[in-house]
Design a protein around this motif. Structure first.
Motif, PDB file in Angstrom:
ATOM      1  N   GLY A  32      46.890  34.976  48.077  1.00  0.00           N
ATOM      2  CA  GLY A  32      46.664  33.819  47.220  1.00  0.00           C
ATOM      3  C   GLY A  32      45.204  33.405  47.153  1.00  0.00           C
ATOM      4  N   LEU A  33      44.985  32.231  46.613  1.00  0.00           N
ATOM      5  CA  LEU A  33      43.635  31.723  46.395  1.00  0.00           C
ATOM      6  C   LEU A  33      42.863  31.560  47.705  1.00  0.00           C
ATOM      7  CD1 LEU A  33      41.550  30.777  44.353  1.00  0.00           C
ATOM      8  CD2 LEU A  33      42.534  28.484  44.515  1.00  0.00           C
ATOM      9  N   ASP A  34      43.533  31.158  48.765  1.00  0.00           N
ATOM     10  CA  ASP A  34      42.834  31.000  50.052  1.00  0.00           C
ATOM     11  C   ASP A  34      42.207  32.312  50.507  1.00  0.00           C
ATOM     12  OD1 ASP A  34      43.376  28.300  50.195  1.00  0.00           O
ATOM     13  OD2 ASP A  34      45.171  28.566  51.421  1.00  0.00           O
ATOM     14  N   ASP A  35      42.901  33.426  50.249  1.00  0.00           N
ATOM     15  CA  ASP A  35      42.354  34.732  50.615  1.00  0.00           C
ATOM     16  C   ASP A  35      41.140  35.082  49.756  1.00  0.00           C
ATOM     17  OD1 ASP A  35      44.247  35.131  52.606  1.00  0.00           O
ATOM     18  OD2 ASP A  35      45.650  36.108  51.238  1.00  0.00           O
ATOM     19  N   VAL A  36      41.166  34.711  48.496  1.00  0.00           N
ATOM     20  CA  VAL A  36      40.019  34.940  47.616  1.00  0.00           C
ATOM     21  C   VAL A  36      38.831  34.116  48.111  1.00  0.00           C
ATOM     22  CG1 VAL A  36      39.115  34.700  45.272  1.00  0.00           C
ATOM     23  CG2 VAL A  36      41.474  35.455  45.616  1.00  0.00           C
ATOM     24  N   LYS A  37      39.075  32.854  48.425  1.00  0.00           N
ATOM     25  CA  LYS A  37      38.000  31.985  48.919  1.00  0.00           C
ATOM     26  C   LYS A  37      37.386  32.543  50.199  1.00  0.00           C
ATOM     27  CE  LYS A  37      39.662  27.573  47.106  1.00  0.00           C
ATOM     28  NZ  LYS A  37      40.197  26.248  47.460  1.00  0.00           N
ATOM     29  N   GLN A  38      38.238  32.983  51.115  1.00  0.00           N
ATOM     30  CA  GLN A  38      37.759  33.522  52.391  1.00  0.00           C
ATOM     31  C   GLN A  38      36.930  34.783  52.165  1.00  0.00           C
ATOM     32  OE1 GLN A  38      40.918  34.548  55.095  1.00  0.00           O
ATOM     33  NE2 GLN A  38      39.554  34.554  56.858  1.00  0.00           N
ATOM     34  N   ALA A  39      37.397  35.657  51.302  1.00  0.00           N
ATOM     35  CA  ALA A  39      36.655  36.888  51.019  1.00  0.00           C
ATOM     36  C   ALA A  39      35.340  36.578  50.312  1.00  0.00           C
ATOM     37  CB  ALA A  39      37.511  37.827  50.172  1.00  0.00           C
ATOM     38  N   ALA A  40      35.337  35.597  49.419  1.00  0.00           N
ATOM     39  CA  ALA A  40      34.116  35.226  48.700  1.00  0.00           C
ATOM     40  C   ALA A  40      33.080  34.650  49.656  1.00  0.00           C
ATOM     41  CB  ALA A  40      34.437  34.234  47.596  1.00  0.00           C
ATOM     42  N   GLU A  41      33.528  33.865  50.617  1.00  0.00           N
ATOM     43  CA  GLU A  41      32.601  33.287  51.596  1.00  0.00           C
ATOM     44  C   GLU A  41      31.986  34.362  52.496  1.00  0.00           C
ATOM     45  OE1 GLU A  41      34.791  30.273  53.684  1.00  0.00           O
ATOM     46  OE2 GLU A  41      34.999  29.033  51.900  1.00  0.00           O
ATOM     47  N   ALA A  42      32.744  35.418  52.753  1.00  0.00           N
ATOM     48  CA  ALA A  42      32.273  36.489  53.627  1.00  0.00           C
ATOM     49  C   ALA A  42      31.403  37.508  52.890  1.00  0.00           C
ATOM     50  CB  ALA A  42      33.461  37.202  54.263  1.00  0.00           C
ATOM     51  N   SER A  43      31.421  37.472  51.572  1.00  0.00           N
ATOM     52  CA  SER A  43      30.645  38.445  50.798  1.00  0.00           C
ATOM     53  C   SER A  43      29.258  37.898  50.490  1.00  0.00           C
ATOM     54  CB  SER A  43      31.372  38.790  49.501  1.00  0.00           C
ATOM     55  OG  SER A  43      31.288  37.714  48.599  1.00  0.00           O
ATOM     56  N   THR A  44      28.443  38.742  49.880  1.00  0.00           N
ATOM     57  CA  THR A  44      27.084  38.312  49.552  1.00  0.00           C
ATOM     58  C   THR A  44      26.746  38.496  48.073  1.00  0.00           C
ATOM     59  OG1 THR A  44      26.260  40.486  50.160  1.00  0.00           O
ATOM     60  CG2 THR A  44      26.182  38.775  51.855  1.00  0.00           C
ATOM     61  N   PRO A  45      27.716  38.324  47.160  1.00  0.00           N
ATOM     62  CA  PRO A  45      27.351  38.490  45.747  1.00  0.00           C
ATOM     63  C   PRO A  45      26.528  37.307  45.256  1.00  0.00           C
ATOM     64  CG  PRO A  45      29.609  37.747  45.880  1.00  0.00           C
ATOM     65  CD  PRO A  45      29.135  37.988  47.304  1.00  0.00           C
ATOM     66  N   GLU A  46      25.784  37.547  44.214  1.00  0.00           N
ATOM     67  CA  GLU A  46      24.997  36.490  43.574  1.00  0.00           C
ATOM     68  C   GLU A  46      25.896  35.600  42.732  1.00  0.00           C
ATOM     69  OE1 GLU A  46      21.510  36.156  43.682  1.00  0.00           O
ATOM     70  OE2 GLU A  46      21.478  37.696  45.234  1.00  0.00           O
ATOM     71  N   THR A  47      27.145  35.966  42.616  1.00  0.00           N
ATOM     72  CA  THR A  47      28.098  35.267  41.762  1.00  0.00           C
ATOM     73  C   THR A  47      28.457  33.900  42.321  1.00  0.00           C
ATOM     74  OG1 THR A  47      29.033  37.384  41.086  1.00  0.00           O
ATOM     75  CG2 THR A  47      30.387  35.438  40.713  1.00  0.00           C
ATOM     76  N   GLU A  48      28.519  32.924  41.446  1.00  0.00           N
ATOM     77  CA  GLU A  48      28.945  31.578  41.808  1.00  0.00           C
ATOM     78  C   GLU A  48      30.447  31.485  41.530  1.00  0.00           C
ATOM     79  OE1 GLU A  48      28.000  27.048  40.245  1.00  0.00           O
ATOM     80  OE2 GLU A  48      26.606  28.662  39.795  1.00  0.00           O
ATOM     81  N   PHE A  49      31.236  31.219  42.559  1.00  0.00           N
ATOM     82  CA  PHE A  49      32.684  31.099  42.403  1.00  0.00           C
ATOM     83  C   PHE A  49      33.065  29.647  42.126  1.00  0.00           C
ATOM     84  CE2 PHE A  49      32.471  35.153  44.455  1.00  0.00           C
ATOM     85  CZ  PHE A  49      33.613  35.825  44.064  1.00  0.00           C
ATOM     86  N   HIS A  50      33.944  29.448  41.165  1.00  0.00           N
ATOM     87  CA  HIS A  50      34.507  28.128  40.853  1.00  0.00           C
ATOM     88  C   HIS A  50      36.010  28.247  40.966  1.00  0.00           C
ATOM     89  CE1 HIS A  50      30.831  26.213  39.263  1.00  0.00           C
ATOM     90  NE2 HIS A  50      30.506  27.460  38.971  1.00  0.00           N
ATOM     91  N   TYR A  51      36.636  27.291  41.612  1.00  0.00           N
ATOM     92  CA  TYR A  51      38.079  27.345  41.835  1.00  0.00           C
ATOM     93  C   TYR A  51      38.768  26.205  41.107  1.00  0.00           C
ATOM     94  CZ  TYR A  51      36.319  30.314  45.530  1.00  0.00           C
ATOM     95  OH  TYR A  51      35.658  31.290  46.220  1.00  0.00           O
ATOM     96  N   VAL A  52      39.870  26.525  40.459  1.00  0.00           N
ATOM     97  CA  VAL A  52      40.664  25.512  39.765  1.00  0.00           C
ATOM     98  C   VAL A  52      42.118  25.669  40.189  1.00  0.00           C
ATOM     99  CG1 VAL A  52      39.153  25.328  37.757  1.00  0.00           C
ATOM    100  CG2 VAL A  52      40.987  26.992  37.735  1.00  0.00           C
TER     101      VAL A  52
END
Length: 64
Positions: A32-52
């Protein structure tokens, strides 16, 4: 697709912004979304993540 796989896709494509919106709509989703958030925090992309949340809106800004 797992959250880690979703973030890996973002790393490959390299958008300026990512808004995960399809994260628990179908029984075949592996995380789910929590897994996406956790993976995004651990990664180093220049991408800005927005969650809805479901039913919420996100307005994209134009950059000119």
């Amino acid at each position: 697709m797992t959250g880690e796989q979703a973030v890996r896709c973002v790393e490959i494509i390299g958008p300026r912004m990512a808004v995960p919106i399809r994260y628990n709509d179908f029984s075949v989703f592996q995380s789910g979304l929590d897994d996406v958030k956790q993976a995004a925090e651990a990664s180093t992309p220049e991408t800005e993540f927005h969650y809805v949340s479901h039913g919420d809106e996100h307005r994209f800004r134009t950059t000119r």
